[in-house]
Design an enzyme around this catalytic site. Sequence first.
Site, PDB file in Angstrom:
ATOM      1  N   ASP A  12      37.809  56.186  33.011  1.00 31.21           N
ATOM      2  CA  ASP A  12      38.221  55.005  33.789  1.00 31.21           C
ATOM      3  C   ASP A  12      36.979  54.140  33.981  1.00 31.21           C
ATOM      4  O   ASP A  12      35.858  54.598  33.731  1.00 31.21           O
ATOM      5  CB  ASP A  12      38.780  55.459  35.153  1.00 31.21           C
ATOM      6  CG  ASP A  12      39.143  54.284  36.054  1.00 31.21           C
ATOM      7  OD1 ASP A  12      39.836  53.366  35.576  1.00 31.21           O
ATOM      8  OD2 ASP A  12      38.732  54.262  37.242  1.00 31.21           O
ATOM      9  N   SER A  13      37.185  52.925  34.481  1.00 31.24           N
ATOM     10  CA  SER A  13      36.053  52.044  34.784  1.00 31.24           C
ATOM     11  C   SER A  13      35.194  52.606  35.917  1.00 31.24           C
ATOM     12  O   SER A  13      34.119  52.082  36.170  1.00 31.24           O
ATOM     13  CB  SER A  13      36.573  50.672  35.203  1.00 31.24           C
ATOM     14  OG  SER A  13      37.334  50.811  36.394  1.00 31.24           O
ATOM     15  N   TYR A  44      36.335  46.514  35.513  1.00 27.57           N
ATOM     16  CA  TYR A  44      36.709  46.040  34.175  1.00 27.57           C
ATOM     17  C   TYR A  44      37.637  44.819  34.261  1.00 27.57           C
ATOM     18  O   TYR A  44      37.686  44.013  33.344  1.00 27.57           O
ATOM     19  CB  TYR A  44      37.474  47.136  33.415  1.00 27.57           C
ATOM     20  CG  TYR A  44      36.638  48.236  32.764  1.00 27.57           C
ATOM     21  CD1 TYR A  44      35.271  48.357  32.985  1.00 27.57           C
ATOM     22  CD2 TYR A  44      37.262  49.157  31.911  1.00 27.57           C
ATOM     23  CE1 TYR A  44      34.551  49.377  32.377  1.00 27.57           C
ATOM     24  CE2 TYR A  44      36.534  50.170  31.292  1.00 27.57           C
ATOM     25  CZ  TYR A  44      35.179  50.279  31.532  1.00 27.57           C
ATOM     26  OH  TYR A  44      34.464  51.287  30.923  1.00 27.57           O
ATOM     27  N   GLY A  45      38.401  44.764  35.352  1.00 24.97           N
ATOM     28  CA  GLY A  45      39.519  43.810  35.423  1.00 24.97           C
ATOM     29  C   GLY A  45      39.154  42.339  35.407  1.00 24.97           C
ATOM     30  O   GLY A  45      40.027  41.489  35.285  1.00 24.97           O
ATOM     31  N   CYS A  75      43.133  54.351  33.143  1.00 24.08           N
ATOM     32  CA  CYS A  75      42.791  53.012  33.629  1.00 24.08           C
ATOM     33  C   CYS A  75      43.845  52.056  33.074  1.00 24.08           C
ATOM     34  O   CYS A  75      44.008  51.948  31.854  1.00 24.08           O
ATOM     35  CB  CYS A  75      41.403  52.647  33.101  1.00 24.08           C
ATOM     36  SG  CYS A  75      40.873  50.973  33.490  1.00 24.08           S
ATOM     37  N   ASN A  76      44.570  51.392  33.960  1.00 21.20           N
ATOM     38  CA  ASN A  76      45.601  50.443  33.513  1.00 21.20           C
ATOM     39  C   ASN A  76      44.977  49.280  32.732  1.00 21.20           C
ATOM     40  O   ASN A  76      45.539  48.795  31.758  1.00 21.20           O
ATOM     41  CB  ASN A  76      46.343  49.859  34.722  1.00 21.20           C
ATOM     42  CG  ASN A  76      47.197  50.877  35.437  1.00 21.20           C
ATOM     43  OD1 ASN A  76      48.394  50.933  35.240  1.00 21.20           O
ATOM     44  ND2 ASN A  76      46.583  51.691  36.270  1.00 21.20           N
ATOM     45  N   THR A  77      43.783  48.866  33.193  1.00 26.62           N
ATOM     46  CA  THR A  77      43.136  47.704  32.580  1.00 26.62           C
ATOM     47  C   THR A  77      42.700  48.027  31.144  1.00 26.62           C
ATOM     48  O   THR A  77      42.969  47.258  30.210  1.00 26.62           O
ATOM     49  CB  THR A  77      41.921  47.289  33.443  1.00 26.62           C
ATOM     50  OG1 THR A  77      42.367  47.138  34.788  1.00 26.62           O
ATOM     51  CG2 THR A  77      41.308  45.995  32.957  1.00 26.62           C
ATOM     52  N   GLU A 154      35.120  51.757  45.012  1.00 24.49           N
ATOM     53  CA  GLU A 154      33.930  52.301  44.331  1.00 24.49           C
ATOM     54  C   GLU A 154      32.795  52.584  45.318  1.00 24.49           C
ATOM     55  O   GLU A 154      31.943  53.416  45.053  1.00 24.49           O
ATOM     56  CB  GLU A 154      33.422  51.309  43.264  1.00 24.49           C
ATOM     57  CG  GLU A 154      34.222  51.304  41.988  1.00 24.49           C
ATOM     58  CD  GLU A 154      34.008  52.553  41.138  1.00 24.49           C
ATOM     59  OE1 GLU A 154      32.868  52.926  40.893  1.00 24.49           O
ATOM     60  OE2 GLU A 154      35.020  53.161  40.725  1.00 24.49           O
ATOM     61  N   CYS A 186      46.958  50.118  39.348  1.00 21.16           N
ATOM     62  CA  CYS A 186      45.530  50.358  39.069  1.00 21.16           C
ATOM     63  C   CYS A 186      45.250  51.748  39.603  1.00 21.16           C
ATOM     64  O   CYS A 186      45.684  52.088  40.720  1.00 21.16           O
ATOM     65  CB  CYS A 186      44.670  49.325  39.791  1.00 21.16           C
ATOM     66  SG  CYS A 186      42.903  49.758  39.860  1.00 21.16           S
ATOM     67  N   THR A 187      44.542  52.549  38.820  1.00 25.02           N
ATOM     68  CA  THR A 187      44.386  53.960  39.203  1.00 25.02           C
ATOM     69  C   THR A 187      43.457  54.156  40.409  1.00 25.02           C
ATOM     70  O   THR A 187      43.402  55.248  40.972  1.00 25.02           O
ATOM     71  CB  THR A 187      43.900  54.796  38.005  1.00 25.02           C
ATOM     72  OG1 THR A 187      42.678  54.215  37.507  1.00 25.02           O
ATOM     73  CG2 THR A 187      44.936  54.828  36.904  1.00 25.02           C
ATOM     74  N   HIS A 188      42.725  53.113  40.807  1.00 22.34           N
ATOM     75  CA  HIS A 188      41.929  53.232  42.036  1.00 22.34           C
ATOM     76  C   HIS A 188      42.816  53.203  43.288  1.00 22.34           C
ATOM     77  O   HIS A 188      42.458  53.776  44.316  1.00 22.34           O
ATOM     78  CB  HIS A 188      40.940  52.060  42.146  1.00 22.34           C
ATOM     79  CG  HIS A 188      39.703  52.184  41.316  1.00 22.34           C
ATOM     80  ND1 HIS A 188      39.704  52.046  39.961  1.00 22.34           N
ATOM     81  CD2 HIS A 188      38.402  52.433  41.679  1.00 22.34           C
ATOM     82  CE1 HIS A 188      38.451  52.190  39.504  1.00 22.34           C
ATOM     83  NE2 HIS A 188      37.654  52.423  40.532  1.00 22.34           N
TER      84      HIS A 188
HETATM   85  N1  DGL Z   1      41.169  51.873  37.620  1.00 21.28           N
HETATM   86  C1  DGL Z   1      41.204  50.667  36.851  1.00 21.28           C
HETATM   87  C2  DGL Z   1      42.648  50.331  36.514  1.00 21.28           C
HETATM   88  O1  DGL Z   1      43.498  51.198  36.547  1.00 21.28           O
HETATM   89  C3  DGL Z   1      40.393  49.603  37.514  1.00 21.28           C
HETATM   90  C4  DGL Z   1      39.929  48.551  36.566  1.00 21.28           C
HETATM   91  C5  DGL Z   1      38.768  47.735  37.029  1.00 21.28           C
HETATM   92  O2  DGL Z   1      37.661  48.287  37.054  1.00 21.28           O
HETATM   93  O3  DGL Z   1      38.944  46.546  37.314  1.00 21.28           O
HETATM   94  O4  DGL Z   1      42.979  49.232  36.193  1.00 21.28           O
END
Ligand code: DGL
Length: 257
Positions: A12-13, A44-45, A75-77, A154, A186-188
């Site tokens: 993930d990011s 990442y987004g 990570c969805n992004t 984060e 988003c997985t966060h």
């Molecule tokens: N956990 C990432 C997701 O699922 C976050 C992406 C990001 O860092 O913006 O999209």
Amino acid sequence: MDKKRLSIGFFDSGVGGISVLREAMKLMPNENYIYFGDSKNAPYGVKTVEEVQELSFKAVDFLLSKGVKAVVVACNTATSAAIEELRSFYKNIPIIGIEPALKPAVELNREGAVVIMATPMTLAEKKFNALQEKYKSQAQIAPLPCGGLVELIETGNIEGGVVEEYLREKFKEVNSDKIGAVVLGCTHYPFVRDSIINVLGQDIPVIDGSDGTSRHLKNILEDNAMLNPAEKQGKVEIYNSLENAAIIDLSYKLLNK
Ligand code: DGL
């Protein structure tokens, strides 16, 4: 080494994908896991698609260098930006992605909008647009880009005043009088589920895709005869591009949350 006993790689990011890892561990406790969080490059987004693709390739290369039998893009992004490119390049390894869990939210059939919280990139990409097209005749879909929320998580801000204030302001942007359900795209965001419930109340279902993704991962491993036959509990190794102790501590804290 018997391929079945190799670890499953997750990336993930940052620390977000741990919300998917912990579900997979519940479902398949005897597997071994290697997690890579790219916190140095989070979020990442708000990057370009090309940048997220490049970072995703680096993350997969890192996991492959550790020896993994499958990769979960937790990570969805990164899934929106890079899953097709990753699958066509790494042909010999299953690559599992994650996308906002719109289907279960729409199927609840509740009055009010289905709010999709996600990063700006996830909501702008064609994968999400196709998903939205599919369900828009069955429910009012309200995408809610949540820039800044990944950064809070984060830095360990997962409960209390700051994050609740962020969420209270954010939900004012929802383009509907009534919210029927919330999808965490988003997985966060599962790490701030309690704060979301504090702000919106107990009655609104808050849904995420970590369980569905973990079940999908298990099916893929099963279909390819790759499930680990070990009977004892597997191991977890966590790596992060930041290479500092605080981010590793936060990762374990979230894993056990
Ligand atoms: N956990 C990432 C997701 O699922 C976050 C992406 C990001 O860092 O913006 O999209």
